[in-house]
Design an enzyme around this catalytic site. Structure first.
Site, PDB file in Angstrom:
ATOM      1  N   LEU A 114       0.855  -1.183   0.000  1.00 11.18           N
ATOM      2  CA  LEU A 114       0.000   0.000   0.000  1.00 11.18           C
ATOM      3  C   LEU A 114       0.890   1.232   0.000  1.00 11.18           C
ATOM      4  O   LEU A 114       1.914   1.269   0.683  1.00 11.18           O
ATOM      5  CB  LEU A 114      -0.901   0.018   1.243  1.00 11.18           C
ATOM      6  CG  LEU A 114      -2.249  -0.706   1.163  1.00 11.18           C
ATOM      7  CD1 LEU A 114      -2.921  -0.693   2.535  1.00 11.18           C
ATOM      8  CD2 LEU A 114      -3.159  -0.086   0.131  1.00 11.18           C
ATOM      9  N   ASP A 115       0.509   2.260  -0.749  1.00  9.10           N
ATOM     10  CA  ASP A 115       1.261   3.510  -0.749  1.00  9.10           C
ATOM     11  C   ASP A 115       1.317   4.085   0.663  1.00  9.10           C
ATOM     12  O   ASP A 115       0.411   3.856   1.475  1.00  9.10           O
ATOM     13  CB  ASP A 115       0.605   4.536  -1.677  1.00  9.10           C
ATOM     14  CG  ASP A 115       0.809   4.195  -3.146  1.00  9.10           C
ATOM     15  OD1 ASP A 115       1.710   3.390  -3.433  1.00  9.10           O
ATOM     16  OD2 ASP A 115       0.076   4.738  -3.990  1.00  9.10           O
ATOM     17  N   PRO A 116       2.365   4.846   0.991  1.00  4.95           N
ATOM     18  CA  PRO A 116       2.443   5.478   2.324  1.00  4.95           C
ATOM     19  C   PRO A 116       1.210   6.316   2.654  1.00  4.95           C
ATOM     20  O   PRO A 116       0.747   6.317   3.796  1.00  4.95           O
ATOM     21  CB  PRO A 116       3.699   6.351   2.219  1.00  4.95           C
ATOM     22  CG  PRO A 116       4.547   5.660   1.200  1.00  4.95           C
ATOM     23  CD  PRO A 116       3.587   5.083   0.201  1.00  4.95           C
TER      24      PRO A 116
END
Length: 407
Positions: A114-116
């Site tokens: 998952l993206d930050p």
């Protein structure tokens, strides 16, 4: 997550005792041989256990950071013994190269980054569960994304810098109509700031270092099973703001090179066939494609069945003045998509589809495969820093910390 191994109290006690001895006692290699033989035999009888769990990843942390922190917490708990692989056989030559009094690390992994900026379901495999993670690579995922209209950024989300200000702010009806182009099977161009590799280097590394791409980014076939407008909030009724920084001209030109044409369904028809070039007077060279799925504009021009793409107008007047862009509305989108789908790209492309600009300001993964955010067995990441998490995790894997497996 059922554990099927038979528990032997005597061997379990032997294993724990020898683990403590090897951890805190520094002895000669000859004396440790006995300990390793005993530990090896005990591990054969008390096999590694494991399974899959879901955690709610908080926004602002990378998936790797969450996994490393989780690994450290579990490694220092009573449950660590269940998720460690068996130690190497005492006669294994490679074992002698390792520290003789060090236990193997627990096995842990996740089933999709998952993206930050994103939060939500992150599936984690522990012990034998790490072997099941590959089954999640092809599963469908459900997201809730928030798009802010008014400007686009180099990263396609709120962490980036502004590359273009919209001259048109779309209405709710225009957005609803624009979503039609992204349902079903589509071609999607990944963002420049992504972890995809080109010639052994990640795309975001090229972007950060200002290095031209050695070859064009290939459009990828994706599937959007469901895409609905969950909510539409006018600019006067939300608190989101645009980024304060503007991208450099070089960064804007890099983005221009990636996008074939501006807006409309025409862009999606040509996405897998074209590469946009900046006007010659701008001093930028074309990116030549090296794949059969993505051709240069020159190659496309030779194909009489494809209309020659429009040159994209390169405007930096507002950026040069450094003026703050107008704030547009937000659109909350619920979508169920195939693996590898870039939600940031969809929002960026949706902005162009409605003759505007947009970037992502929030993303929540609601579901991955059979794991959902609203399941009672989904762990909030903050739970692992509070008392009681060991009992909940043990219950999820049907392990009784007092000594017997639960049925």
């Amino acid at each position: 997550m059922t554990v099927t191994n038979t528990y032997n109290p005597t061997l379990f006690f032997t294993r724990v005792v020898f683990q403590r001895i090897t951890k805190f006692t520094a002895k000669a290699n000859e004396e440790n041989e006995i300990l390793f033989y005993a530990l090896f035999v005990a591990d054969l009888c008390l096999d590694m256990k494991g399974g899959l769990i879901a955690i709610n990843k908080p926004s602002g942390r990378t998936s790797a950071q969450c996994l490393n922190e989780l690994k450290k917490i579990i490694s220092n708990s009573e449950l660590a013994q269940y998720f460690r692989p068996a130690p190497p056989h005492p006669n294994d030559r490679n074992r002698r190269r390792r520290k003789s009094n060090r236990l193997p690390d627990i096995k842990i992994g996740h089933g999709g980054t998952l993206d930050p900026l994103a939060s939500g379901v992150l599936v984690v495999g522990l012990g034998t569960g790490t072997k099941q993670l590959s089954s999640l690579l092809s599963c469908m995922k459900t997201y809730r994304a928030t798009a802010l209209f008014g400007c686009s950024t180099d990263t396609y989300d709120s962490a980036g810098k502004i590359i273009k200000i919209a001259v048109h702010i779309p209405t709710k009806e225009e957005i609803l109509s624009g979503l039609d182009a992204f349902r079903g099977d589509i071609s999607q161009l990944p963002p420049l700031y992504s972890a995809l590799h080109i010639q052994g280097k990640r795309l975001y590394e090229y972007a950060r270092e200002g290095i031209p791409l050695p070859e064009s980014i290939k459009a990828r076939s994706m599937h959007c099973e469901e895409l609905i407008l969950k909510d539409f909030i006018p600019k006067e009724e939300h608190t989101y703001t645009d980024p304060d920084e503007f991208a450099s001209k070089e960064a804007i030109e890099s983005e221009e090179l990636l996008r074939p044409i501006e807006g409309g369904a025409e862009r999606h028809d040509l996405l897998a066939k074209t590469e946009q070039d900046i006007n010659p007077q701008d001093g930028d060279e074309k990116i030549n494609a090296k794949s059969p799925t993505t051709n240069s504009v020159t190659d496309v021009a030779k194909d009489q069945t494809v209309t020659n793409p429009k040159k994209r107008k390169f405007e930096v007047t507002d950026l040069a003045r450094g003026s703050r862009p107008a704030i547009g509305p937000i659109a909350v989108l619920d979508m169920t998509v195939s693996s590898g789908f870039y939600v940031r790209s969809l929002i960026h492309d949706l902005g162009r589809q409605v003759n505007s600009e947009a970037h992502m300001v929030d993303l929540v993964r609601l579901k991955q495969g059979s794991f959902a955010l609203d399941d009672e067995n989904c762990f909030d990441f903050s739970e692992f820093s509070a008392p009681g998490w060991e009992e909940k995790l043990a219950a999820a894997f049907k392990i009784d910390l007092k000594g017997d497996e639960t049925s």
